[in-house]
Scaffold this motif. Structure first.
Motif, mmCIF file in Angstrom:
data_model
loop_
_atom_site.group_PDB
_atom_site.id
_atom_site.type_symbol
_atom_site.label_atom_id
_atom_site.label_comp_id
_atom_site.label_asym_id
_atom_site.label_seq_id
_atom_site.Cartn_x
_atom_site.Cartn_y
_atom_site.Cartn_z
ATOM 1 N N TYR A 164 -50.220 -52.992 -35.200
ATOM 2 C CA TYR A 164 -50.815 -53.773 -35.970
ATOM 3 C C TYR A 164 -49.745 -54.376 -36.837
ATOM 4 C CZ TYR A 164 -48.751 -50.030 -39.283
ATOM 5 O OH TYR A 164 -47.927 -49.382 -39.987
ATOM 6 N N TYR A 165 -50.250 -55.247 -37.804
ATOM 7 C CA TYR A 165 -49.345 -55.874 -38.696
ATOM 8 C C TYR A 165 -50.098 -56.042 -39.839
ATOM 9 C CZ TYR A 165 -52.038 -60.298 -37.606
ATOM 10 O OH TYR A 165 -53.145 -61.128 -37.432
ATOM 11 N N LEU A 166 -49.356 -56.124 -41.141
ATOM 12 C CA LEU A 166 -50.022 -56.162 -42.745
ATOM 13 C C LEU A 166 -50.286 -57.701 -42.732
ATOM 14 C CD1 LEU A 166 -47.946 -53.515 -44.338
ATOM 15 C CD2 LEU A 166 -50.349 -53.412 -43.610
ATOM 16 N N ASP A 167 -51.350 -58.026 -43.301
ATOM 17 C CA ASP A 167 -51.653 -59.286 -43.844
ATOM 18 C C ASP A 167 -52.408 -59.109 -45.146
ATOM 19 O OD1 ASP A 167 -52.060 -62.177 -43.893
ATOM 20 O OD2 ASP A 167 -53.596 -62.208 -42.624
ATOM 21 N N GLU A 168 -51.642 -59.625 -46.257
ATOM 22 C CA GLU A 168 -52.289 -59.628 -47.348
ATOM 23 C C GLU A 168 -53.014 -58.239 -47.894
ATOM 24 O OE1 GLU A 168 -54.958 -63.075 -48.075
ATOM 25 O OE2 GLU A 168 -53.272 -64.348 -47.438
ATOM 26 N N GLY A 169 -52.143 -57.006 -47.474
ATOM 27 C CA GLY A 169 -52.531 -55.823 -47.843
ATOM 28 C C GLY A 169 -53.624 -55.159 -46.849
ATOM 29 N N LYS A 170 -54.010 -55.865 -45.879
ATOM 30 C CA LYS A 170 -54.678 -55.442 -44.856
ATOM 31 C C LYS A 170 -54.125 -55.186 -43.461
ATOM 32 C CE LYS A 170 -58.934 -57.310 -44.627
ATOM 33 N NZ LYS A 170 -60.112 -58.286 -44.231
ATOM 34 N N TYR A 171 -54.456 -54.259 -42.848
ATOM 35 C CA TYR A 171 -53.910 -53.740 -41.486
ATOM 36 C C TYR A 171 -54.718 -54.486 -40.511
ATOM 37 C CZ TYR A 171 -51.601 -49.607 -43.570
ATOM 38 O OH TYR A 171 -50.671 -48.858 -44.511
ATOM 39 N N MET A 172 -54.022 -55.658 -39.831
ATOM 40 C CA MET A 172 -54.792 -56.269 -38.965
ATOM 41 C C MET A 172 -54.347 -55.635 -37.375
ATOM 42 S SD MET A 172 -56.245 -58.394 -40.653
ATOM 43 C CE MET A 172 -56.759 -59.637 -39.643
ATOM 44 N N TYR A 215 -42.745 -50.647 -37.228
ATOM 45 C CA TYR A 215 -42.465 -49.543 -36.003
ATOM 46 C C TYR A 215 -42.927 -48.322 -36.236
ATOM 47 C CZ TYR A 215 -40.690 -54.053 -34.392
ATOM 48 O OH TYR A 215 -40.340 -55.402 -34.117
ATOM 49 N N ASP A 216 -43.179 -47.891 -37.487
ATOM 50 C CA ASP A 216 -43.569 -46.588 -37.917
ATOM 51 C C ASP A 216 -44.840 -45.925 -37.131
ATOM 52 O OD1 ASP A 216 -41.234 -46.519 -39.392
ATOM 53 O OD2 ASP A 216 -42.300 -46.938 -41.311
ATOM 54 N N TYR A 217 -44.869 -44.959 -36.968
ATOM 55 C CA TYR A 217 -45.718 -44.154 -36.394
ATOM 56 C C TYR A 217 -46.523 -43.310 -37.585
ATOM 57 C CZ TYR A 217 -44.612 -44.351 -31.366
ATOM 58 O OH TYR A 217 -44.315 -44.870 -30.312
ATOM 59 N N LEU A 218 -48.033 -43.724 -37.821
ATOM 60 C CA LEU A 218 -48.717 -43.267 -38.795
ATOM 61 C C LEU A 218 -49.960 -42.470 -38.346
ATOM 62 C CD1 LEU A 218 -48.934 -46.754 -40.567
ATOM 63 C CD2 LEU A 218 -47.671 -44.660 -41.019
ATOM 64 N N ASN A 219 -50.202 -41.508 -39.218
ATOM 65 C CA ASN A 219 -51.290 -40.522 -38.823
ATOM 66 C C ASN A 219 -52.620 -41.262 -39.356
ATOM 67 O OD1 ASN A 219 -53.581 -38.597 -39.244
ATOM 68 N ND2 ASN A 219 -51.877 -37.042 -39.269
ATOM 69 N N LEU A 220 -53.542 -41.304 -38.551
ATOM 70 C CA LEU A 220 -54.867 -42.160 -38.903
ATOM 71 C C LEU A 220 -55.381 -41.538 -40.150
ATOM 72 C CD1 LEU A 220 -56.409 -42.979 -35.464
ATOM 73 C CD2 LEU A 220 -55.532 -44.496 -36.891
#
Length: 90
Positions: free
Chosen positions: A64-72, A10-15
Motif C-alpha cells: 500500500y501507499y498513503l495518499d492524503e491520509g488514505k491507505y491505497m 515498508y513496515d509490517y502492520l497488523n490488520l
C-alpha cells in the motif's frame, strides 16, 4: 498520479490496528477477478485457522501507499475485498 517516495512504507502492520482507517483501491488496479474457487479456498483456510489454534494463516503481503491520509492498496486488493466480503456476510 505519481507516488511520492515518502508515501512508501515498508513496515509490517497488523490488520486489526487499521480498523478505523480509510482504504482505497487505485484506478490502475484491475477489477475484482476472483472466481468461486479462489473465494472458497480462502474461506476454507480461514476456517481451518480458526478451528486449529496452532495453525497460522499467512495472507501474503499487502502493498500500500498513503495518499492524503488514505491507505491505497497497490497489491492484495483481491484478498482484502474477499476477506471483507466474507466478514460482512457472516
Amino acid at each position: 498520479m505519481l507516488i511520492k517516495p515518502e508515501s512508501i512504507n515498508y513496515d509490517y502492520l497488523n490488520l486489526y490496528s487499521l480498523v478505523e482507517e480509510k482504504f482505497g483501491i487505485p484506478i490502475f488496479q484491475r477489477f475484482f477477478a476472483w472466481k468461486k474457487d479462489q473465494t472458497k479456498q480462502i474461506l476454507i483456510d480461514i476456517k481451518e485457522a480458526i478451528n486449529n489454534p496452532n495453525k497460522e494463516l499467512y495472507l501474503l503481503d499487502f502493498i500500500y501507499y498513503l495518499d492524503e491520509g488514505k491507505y491505497m492498496i497497490a497489491d492484495g486488493q483481491q484478498r482484502l475485498v474477499s476477506i471483507n466480503s466474507l466478514y460482512a456476510f457472516s
